[in-house]
Scaffold this motif. Structure first.
Motif, PDB file in Angstrom:
ATOM      1  N   GLU A   1       5.817  -6.263  -4.800  1.00  0.00           N
ATOM      2  CA  GLU A   1       6.545  -5.583  -3.640  1.00  0.00           C
ATOM      3  C   GLU A   1       6.577  -6.838  -2.486  1.00  0.00           C
ATOM      4  OE1 GLU A   1       8.755  -3.426  -3.705  1.00  0.00           O
ATOM      5  OE2 GLU A   1       8.192  -1.987  -5.051  1.00  0.00           O
TER       6      GLU A   1
ATOM      7  N   HIS B   1      16.384  -2.603   2.445  1.00  0.00           N
ATOM      8  CA  HIS B   1      15.480  -2.866   1.158  1.00  0.00           C
ATOM      9  C   HIS B   1      14.342  -3.346   1.486  1.00  0.00           C
ATOM     10  CE1 HIS B   1      14.879  -1.248  -2.736  1.00  0.00           C
ATOM     11  NE2 HIS B   1      14.297  -2.356  -3.053  1.00  0.00           N
TER      12      HIS B   1
ATOM     13  N   SER C   1      10.934  -1.810   0.694  1.00  0.00           N
ATOM     14  CA  SER C   1       9.853  -2.651   0.083  1.00  0.00           C
ATOM     15  C   SER C   1       8.560  -2.483   0.584  1.00  0.00           C
ATOM     16  CB  SER C   1      10.370  -3.930  -0.438  1.00  0.00           C
ATOM     17  OG  SER C   1      11.514  -3.741  -0.997  1.00  0.00           O
TER      18      SER C   1
ATOM     19  N   GLN D   1       7.141   0.753   0.208  1.00  0.00           N
ATOM     20  CA  GLN D   1       6.408   0.862  -1.295  1.00  0.00           C
ATOM     21  C   GLN D   1       5.327  -0.014  -1.169  1.00  0.00           C
ATOM     22  OE1 GLN D   1       9.975  -0.755  -3.210  1.00  0.00           O
ATOM     23  NE2 GLN D   1      11.050   1.326  -3.216  1.00  0.00           N
TER      24      GLN D   1
ATOM     25  N   GLU E   1      11.193  -3.662 -11.640  1.00  0.00           N
ATOM     26  CA  GLU E   1      10.314  -2.578 -10.494  1.00  0.00           C
ATOM     27  C   GLU E   1      10.244  -1.274 -11.251  1.00  0.00           C
ATOM     28  OE1 GLU E   1      10.335  -3.987  -6.258  1.00  0.00           O
ATOM     29  OE2 GLU E   1      12.261  -3.644  -6.712  1.00  0.00           O
TER      30      GLU E   1
ATOM     31  N   GLU F   1      13.892   2.736  -6.172  1.00  0.00           N
ATOM     32  CA  GLU F   1      14.361   1.608  -6.852  1.00  0.00           C
ATOM     33  C   GLU F   1      15.651   2.006  -7.770  1.00  0.00           C
ATOM     34  OE1 GLU F   1      13.027  -0.618  -5.634  1.00  0.00           O
ATOM     35  OE2 GLU F   1      10.807  -0.983  -5.991  1.00  0.00           O
TER      36      GLU F   1
HETATM   37 FE   FE2 Z   1      10.488  -2.292  -4.491  1.00  0.00          FE
END
Ligand code: FE2
Length: 170
Positions: free
Chosen positions: A19, A46, A50, A53, A108, A138
């Motif tokens: 990530e 994103h 991320s 995440q 991912e 994802e």
């Molecule tokens: Fe990711």
């Protein structure tokens, strides 16, 4: 003997590196994307996804009584290829980057699926549940890229045909 929990910890550390690299890679891309405003918006979005995440992965490691301290090199080697790909100063780099991002999302996805299975085997359903949230994100991103790839390619080809050869700012 290695307990499934220890394997899971290893993979979570890999995922944290994954990530972090995703954020770096997308940040490099947003500096270079122009003429494709929806790609820019999605890439910026994103980056934030991320980062969340990565936070989730740290949260999972904390729940397992550990952290990200162990340096992982495997993913770094993989991402060396990503860097050379996304660093290519080529007029078709918007298509190359889109292809790479699509592949990376599936990398991912596969990793999250394996980690979720490992968490379940290790008797960590809460960790499986947390990782499922990232997996869903994802899958959404991969689907978006899949849908956009033909149009990005068509736009790039039309621009090139029209003589717009500069697809990057630098
Ligand atoms: Fe990711």
């Amino acid at each position: 003997m290695t307990h499934p929990k220890d394997v899971l910890i290893d993979w979570l550390r890999d995922a944290h590196a994954m990530e972090s690299q995703a954020v770096e890679m997308l940040e490099r891309q947003v500096d270079r994307i122009e003429n494709y405003p929806d790609l820019l918006v999605k890439a910026r979005e994103h980056i934030e996804v991320s980062k969340r995440q990565a936070d989730r992965v740290r949260q999972c490691l904390k729940m397992l009584g550990t952290d990200t301290s162990s340096i992982k090199t495997g993913i770094g080697m993989l991402m060396g290829n990503a860097q050379s790909l996304s660093g290519v100063f080529a007029s078709d780099e918007i298509v190359k980057a889109s292809v790479f991002n699509y592949a990376f999302e599936h990398f991912e996805i596969a990793n999250y699926r394996a980690m979720i299975a490992a968490a379940t085997t290790a008797g960590q359903p809460e960790i499986a549940r947390i990782l499922q949230q990232s997996l869903d994100e994802e899958v959404e991103m991969a689907g978006w890229l899949e849908q956009r790839l033909p149009q990005v390619t068509a736009t790039f080809l039309a621009r090139r045909e029209a003589g717009a050869t500069v697809e990057a700012k630098r």
